[in-house]
Structures are given as structure tokens and as C-alpha cells.
Scaffold this motif. Sequence first.
Motif, PDB file in Angstrom:
ATOM      1  N   THR A   1       1.230  10.151  -0.323  1.00  0.00           N
ATOM      2  CA  THR A   1       0.206  11.047  -0.863  1.00  0.00           C
ATOM      3  C   THR A   1       0.107  12.330  -0.056  1.00  0.00           C
ATOM      4  O   THR A   1      -0.205  13.378  -0.617  1.00  0.00           O
TER       5      THR A   1
ATOM      6  N   ILE B   1      -5.773  11.395  -3.347  1.00  0.00           N
ATOM      7  CA  ILE B   1      -4.851  10.259  -3.487  1.00  0.00           C
ATOM      8  C   ILE B   1      -4.774   9.819  -4.946  1.00  0.00           C
ATOM      9  O   ILE B   1      -3.691   9.555  -5.483  1.00  0.00           O
TER      10      ILE B   1
ATOM     11  N   VAL C   1      -2.667  12.324  -6.940  1.00  0.00           N
ATOM     12  CA  VAL C   1      -1.224  12.141  -6.763  1.00  0.00           C
ATOM     13  C   VAL C   1      -0.710  11.053  -7.707  1.00  0.00           C
ATOM     14  O   VAL C   1       0.399  11.131  -8.231  1.00  0.00           O
TER      15      VAL C   1
END
Lengths: 158, 354
Positions: free
Chosen positions: B186, B194, B197
Motif C-alpha cells: 500500500t 489502504i 489502494v
Amino acid sequence: MSYFGDIYKGIKTLLTGMSVTGKYFITARKGAITQQYPDNRETLKMFERFRGEVVMPHDENNEHRCTGCQKCEIACPNGSIEIIWDRQIDEETGKKKKMIDQHIYHLGMCTMCGLCIEACPTDAILWAQNYENSVYDRSQLTKVLNQSGSKLKAGVED
Amino acid sequence: MNISLNITKTITELLSGFMSEGAANIGAMVTIALIYLAIFAVAGLYLVLLERKVAAWFQLRIGPNRVGPWGLLQTMADALKLVSKELTGTVKADKFLYNLAPYFVIVSSLMALSVFPFTQDFQAFDINIGIFFLIAISSLGVIGILLGGWASNNKFALIGAMRSGVQTISYELSVGLSLLTMVLITGSLQLSEIVEVQKNGWLIVQGHIPAVIAFMIYMIAGTAETNRAPFDMVEAESELGAGFHTEYSGMKFAYFFLAEFINMFIIAAIATTVFFGGWLSPFGITESIPWLGVFWFVGKTLVLVFLMMWFRWTFPRLRVDQLLTLEWKYLLPLNLLNIILMALIVWLNLTIQF
């Protein structure tokens, strides 16, 4: 290498265990062994070898199979069984013979070990499957197993 | 449905209508804290119920089914009972620490909940060091356990607390390192980042082999972090009575109990966010309806919670030496190798992206 072998074996056995419990989880709804006790009082039947209390079965002529040999009384490790007997004259043969007056069973002292039933040579006493044995007064736990006016079934002693 | 999901901003704006800015900020914080407290106290109670039901099904029983329909109110009734009970203590207990311990445990587990993105923007506190914050907070809880065990003046409680210290400090490493493995992909510690991503595929797919290894290590270490079976030597009933909370009763005991279940939820929620795409729906099927993210988040978390319950009702308890062998001889070296593997995969661009 045994290090990675151990890891592989460890994961494999853990997954085996999880598959076993997983199978149980899936079948839990059908296979639940819990009894919904007070609700199913009418339909709940205890299994054959359940030890509820000691009873003495009588047949339709009010005859039992107890000869008064007192083997159960001797076998009982904590004195739950007390047999009151005397010698009476047998009507058929005219001889004096040992007969039971009262077969007293103290359920409150009984540990359900079953030694009396194993000891009985004539299968006069058996296990009952009833399970609601609680009472409000302990004197009710002292039971007389032979019904009043009952007598020995013919042919048991032969 | 046009609900503004950014609750912090909404409440701050609402309050700043009739307050000064500073008061509005504090008011918003307090409101959100109360909302979270209320929701997660109830959620914790229902997790207890879920645990009992799942345990029952694993053992071919029925489980609680008397209070309310299908026993749904059972744990509510339990909580009421615990609230109404007397708070007892031991005579020579260190009163201050003894009373402090449950709050340490419950506050640290509730604090960790603030950083989770339940759905897009639905996050109380979007801190940019999210994962780091979570790891730090989750290791605070052990102080409460140690205090509780020490201050009760009970040898079983003390042994339980010391075991907890040994266990949590060891497994903290594995939790941190396995999450670090995923941070390599990430490139950010912020939880919302996160999740962002993972719009190109959940991290467990993106990172494939090392991600799966990291997930397995994380789940093992996470279970140990929450002091649950098979790592429940802290409260090993057969050896220590109830472990560190032997001397606690009433609501203080309930705090420990609740914190344990909220911790389980937190461990599962971290795994959901980091490995399984957080609030993202599979293949983006409900991407247009952002509030459904809550459903996906809670759904994935509950699946992982179920996995932890499955562990609990399958595996036997470890001994202390086995516990430490597992951590220091197996999980930690594997984890370090795994980080190298993940670094190579990220470096050579071998991640799977959709």
C-alpha cells in the motif's frame, strides 16, 4: 528439511481438525442433542439403560418375583435396601417358608450403582426410567417396593 | 439516500451553528464518542451471544434460546444482571490500580475502533498513521490486564496476568510484522488510503503468496493478542480459575469481558481492512451506493470473527513453552522471510492488479 516439514504437518493437522468441527457445525441444526426439558415433558423418553430408581414390577395378578433372599440387601454398599420378612406357612405345601413383608428402598440414600439389580437371582427388581425424583419431604423418598397384598409368583423359586 | 457519511464533519458543522469553533469541535468529539460507545457496547453484547450460539452449534447443542426470540436478549439480560451486582474486591488489593485496570482495557479497545473506515468517509478519525496507531493502542490493553492481575492480590490472577504479558509482548511482533508486509504494497499507513489502494483488487489477491502467508500469521498472532483459545492461558479455567479477572465482579468484570469481544472484533476488522478490502464490495458490485459499505465491512469482519470462533472450538490450549516456540521459532522467522519475499514482489512488480 524437517523445519518446513513440521510447518506443513502442523497446518495439515490443524486443517483436519477444523474440517471435523466444521462438519459438526453444519449438521448442528439437525443433530442437536439438547433436550428442551420442561417443554417436552410429555414426549421425553429416557433411554433403556437409564438408572432412575429401583422398582419391583408386579404382574396383573399382583404377583412379584421377590423371594426375600436378601441378596440385594447384602449387596447394597450403603444400606439403601431393607427387607422385612418373616416365615409363613405356604398354602400349597403346608411348610414354613421365608416370605417378604416389606421391601423397603431408600431412594434418598441410593447411589444408583446397580449392584442390587445385578445380585438379584430372580430379576425381581429392575431400573425404572423415570427421572423426576425430587420431592418436598425426604420421608417420601423411602419407598415400599412390593405392593400391599402382593405375593410371590408361582414357579420363581424352582 | 443522501446521508452525509462523514460524521465528524457533519456534527461539527451542525454544532458550530450555535457554538464557538472550539466548543463545536469538543462537542462533536463527545457526541461521536458516545455514539461509538453505545453502538459497540451493544455490538459487543451481541458478539458474546454469537460466540455462545456458534459454540453451541459446534458442540451439537442449541445454545441460549429462552430470553427473547431465539435468545436474542440473553446477553442483554446478562449485562443487566452484571450491572446490578455488588462490586467486590480483596482486602489487601491495591484499590487504585484494581479499580483502574478495567478502564484501561475497555478504553484501549474502544479507542482502536475510532480509526476504522466503516465505509467511504464514515470514519471518526482518519489519522495518517492508522495501522501504527492500531498496533500501539492494541498493546495498551495488556497494561490493564497486568494491572488487574497484580492489584487483585491473588496468585492465580497474577500468574494469568504475567502469562498475558509474555504472550502479548511476543505476539505483538508478529502482528506488527505481518501488517508491515502489507504496508509494503500500500505504501501508506492511513487506513482510508489502504482501502483506496485495494480498488485494484483486494490486497490478499494483489500480494498473492506472501499476502496469504501474512494473513495466516496475522490470524494466529491476532488470536493470541486477544487472549482467546487456543492461546487463552491468561484465563485458563482449568488452571487459574478465571485468570487475571478472578477477583473482579459486576460491571468491572463485564468491562473485561466486553473488551475481550471488542478486541476480537478489532482484530477481525484490521484483517478486513488490510487484507480483504475494507468496505469495498467484491468486484465493485455496489460501488454506486456508498452506505452499503458498512454492510460489506461488517459482513467480512463477522466472517473473520467466525473463523476465530472456529479456532477456539477446535484447537486445544497450548502450553506456555509451546506458545513461545510457535512465536519465536516459527512465526517470527517466517514473517521476516515473508517481508523479503513481499519486498521482492513489489520491487519486481509481480503484484496482481485488475
